[in-house]
Scaffold this motif. Structure first.
Motif, PDB file in Angstrom:
ATOM      1  N   GLU A   1      -2.571  12.985  -1.193  1.00 25.44           N
ATOM      2  CA  GLU A   1      -1.547  12.348  -0.366  1.00 25.44           C
ATOM      3  C   GLU A   1      -1.147  11.000  -0.980  1.00 25.44           C
ATOM      4  O   GLU A   1      -2.022  10.166  -1.246  1.00 25.44           O
ATOM      5  N   PRO A   2       0.127  10.766  -1.197  1.00 26.22           N
ATOM      6  CA  PRO A   2       0.572   9.502  -1.787  1.00 26.22           C
ATOM      7  C   PRO A   2       0.125   8.277  -0.988  1.00 26.22           C
ATOM      8  O   PRO A   2      -0.191   7.243  -1.558  1.00 26.22           O
ATOM      9  N   GLN A   3       0.066   8.405   0.338  1.00 28.85           N
ATOM     10  CA  GLN A   3      -0.333   7.246   1.142  1.00 28.85           C
ATOM     11  C   GLN A   3      -1.754   6.811   0.812  1.00 28.85           C
ATOM     12  O   GLN A   3      -2.092   5.639   0.930  1.00 28.85           O
ATOM     13  N   TYR A   4      -2.614   7.749   0.388  1.00 29.84           N
ATOM     14  CA  TYR A   4      -3.979   7.388   0.023  1.00 29.84           C
ATOM     15  C   TYR A   4      -3.985   6.451  -1.183  1.00 29.84           C
ATOM     16  O   TYR A   4      -4.642   5.425  -1.173  1.00 29.84           O
ATOM     17  N   LEU A   5      -3.254   6.844  -2.206  1.00 24.64           N
ATOM     18  CA  LEU A   5      -3.222   6.001  -3.404  1.00 24.64           C
ATOM     19  C   LEU A   5      -2.530   4.671  -3.133  1.00 24.64           C
ATOM     20  O   LEU A   5      -2.966   3.629  -3.620  1.00 24.64           O
ATOM     21  N   LYS A   6      -1.476   4.698  -2.335  1.00 27.59           N
ATOM     22  CA  LYS A   6      -0.785   3.448  -2.008  1.00 27.59           C
ATOM     23  C   LYS A   6      -1.730   2.494  -1.285  1.00 27.59           C
ATOM     24  O   LYS A   6      -1.703   1.290  -1.532  1.00 27.59           O
ATOM     25  N   GLU A   7      -2.558   3.020  -0.400  1.00 24.92           N
ATOM     26  CA  GLU A   7      -3.510   2.178   0.324  1.00 24.92           C
ATOM     27  C   GLU A   7      -4.557   1.613  -0.642  1.00 24.92           C
ATOM     28  O   GLU A   7      -4.924   0.442  -0.552  1.00 24.92           O
ATOM     29  N   LEU A   8      -5.030   2.427  -1.569  1.00 28.12           N
ATOM     30  CA  LEU A   8      -5.996   1.933  -2.560  1.00 28.12           C
ATOM     31  C   LEU A   8      -5.384   0.839  -3.428  1.00 28.12           C
ATOM     32  O   LEU A   8      -6.029  -0.174  -3.701  1.00 28.12           O
TER      33      LEU A   8
ATOM     34  N   GLU B   1      -4.811  -6.837  -2.922  1.00 30.14           N
ATOM     35  CA  GLU B   1      -5.277  -7.877  -2.009  1.00 30.14           C
ATOM     36  C   GLU B   1      -6.419  -8.678  -2.638  1.00 30.14           C
ATOM     37  O   GLU B   1      -6.424  -9.902  -2.587  1.00 30.14           O
ATOM     38  N   TYR B   2      -7.351  -7.987  -3.263  1.00 30.00           N
ATOM     39  CA  TYR B   2      -8.467  -8.670  -3.914  1.00 30.00           C
ATOM     40  C   TYR B   2      -7.997  -9.413  -5.167  1.00 30.00           C
ATOM     41  O   TYR B   2      -8.460 -10.504  -5.448  1.00 30.00           O
ATOM     42  N   ALA B   3      -7.077  -8.817  -5.906  1.00 28.90           N
ATOM     43  CA  ALA B   3      -6.565  -9.476  -7.112  1.00 28.90           C
ATOM     44  C   ALA B   3      -5.793 -10.744  -6.751  1.00 28.90           C
ATOM     45  O   ALA B   3      -5.907 -11.759  -7.435  1.00 28.90           O
ATOM     46  N   ASP B   4      -5.032 -10.683  -5.650  1.00 30.53           N
ATOM     47  CA  ASP B   4      -4.257 -11.853  -5.228  1.00 30.53           C
ATOM     48  C   ASP B   4      -5.157 -13.006  -4.810  1.00 30.53           C
ATOM     49  O   ASP B   4      -4.760 -14.168  -4.891  1.00 30.53           O
TER      50      ASP B   4
ATOM     51  N   PHE C   1     -15.551  -2.493  -3.707  1.00 26.89           N
ATOM     52  CA  PHE C   1     -15.990  -1.110  -3.842  1.00 26.89           C
ATOM     53  C   PHE C   1     -16.511  -0.545  -2.529  1.00 26.89           C
ATOM     54  O   PHE C   1     -16.294   0.633  -2.224  1.00 26.89           O
ATOM     55  N   ASP C   2     -17.153  -1.383  -1.723  1.00 23.67           N
ATOM     56  CA  ASP C   2     -17.595  -0.921  -0.407  1.00 23.67           C
ATOM     57  C   ASP C   2     -16.401  -0.555   0.468  1.00 23.67           C
ATOM     58  O   ASP C   2     -16.412   0.461   1.160  1.00 23.67           O
ATOM     59  N   ARG C   3     -15.397  -1.387   0.425  1.00 23.66           N
ATOM     60  CA  ARG C   3     -14.190  -1.132   1.232  1.00 23.66           C
ATOM     61  C   ARG C   3     -13.487   0.141   0.783  1.00 23.66           C
ATOM     62  O   ARG C   3     -13.079   0.962   1.607  1.00 23.66           O
ATOM     63  N   ILE C   4     -13.373   0.334  -0.523  1.00 21.60           N
ATOM     64  CA  ILE C   4     -12.744   1.548  -1.047  1.00 21.60           C
ATOM     65  C   ILE C   4     -13.585   2.771  -0.689  1.00 21.60           C
ATOM     66  O   ILE C   4     -13.054   3.790  -0.247  1.00 21.60           O
ATOM     67  N   SER C   5     -14.885   2.671  -0.845  1.00 26.00           N
ATOM     68  CA  SER C   5     -15.775   3.782  -0.520  1.00 26.00           C
ATOM     69  C   SER C   5     -15.655   4.172   0.950  1.00 26.00           C
ATOM     70  O   SER C   5     -15.564   5.363   1.287  1.00 26.00           O
ATOM     71  N   ASP C   6     -15.653   3.182   1.825  1.00 29.29           N
ATOM     72  CA  ASP C   6     -15.508   3.470   3.258  1.00 29.29           C
ATOM     73  C   ASP C   6     -14.186   4.155   3.556  1.00 29.29           C
ATOM     74  O   ASP C   6     -14.132   5.121   4.334  1.00 29.29           O
ATOM     75  N   LEU C   7     -13.130   3.693   2.928  1.00 31.37           N
ATOM     76  CA  LEU C   7     -11.815   4.274   3.139  1.00 31.37           C
ATOM     77  C   LEU C   7     -11.766   5.719   2.658  1.00 31.37           C
ATOM     78  O   LEU C   7     -11.271   6.601   3.360  1.00 31.37           O
ATOM     79  N   VAL C   8     -12.303   5.977   1.491  1.00 29.50           N
ATOM     80  CA  VAL C   8     -12.307   7.337   0.951  1.00 29.50           C
ATOM     81  C   VAL C   8     -13.125   8.261   1.854  1.00 29.50           C
ATOM     82  O   VAL C   8     -12.712   9.395   2.132  1.00 29.50           O
TER      83      VAL C   8
END
Length: 69
Positions: free
Chosen positions: A22-29, A35-38, A48-55
């Motif tokens: 789903e494109p929305q998944y990649l857009k959210e990642l 957000e972290y880079a900014d 990585f914890d946040r990404i893992s939880d989301l996945v």
């Protein structure tokens, strides 16, 4: 500028179709990573914890959706 954004969206859609994602998944990642880079965080603690939880949430949603169908 909007031409570049449209091209990026089209490419993302094409890649997602190819890999059945789903494109929305990649857009959210991408949004989370940006957000972290900014924040200019060198270690990006928690990313990585946040990404893992989301996945994991997405996996559960997909499993529930497939069980309903």
């Amino acid at each position: 500028m909007s031409s570049l954004i449209n091209e990026e969206d089209e490419l993302l859609e094409e890649i997602c179709r190819k890999y059945n994602v789903e494109p929305q998944y990649l857009k959210e990642l991408f949004r989370i990573e940006k957000e972290y880079a900014d924040k200019n965080m060198s270690k990006r603690r928690g990313l990585f914890d946040r990404i893992s939880d989301l996945v994991m949430d997405w996996v559960e949603q997909e499993e529930e959706r497939r069980n309903i169908i």
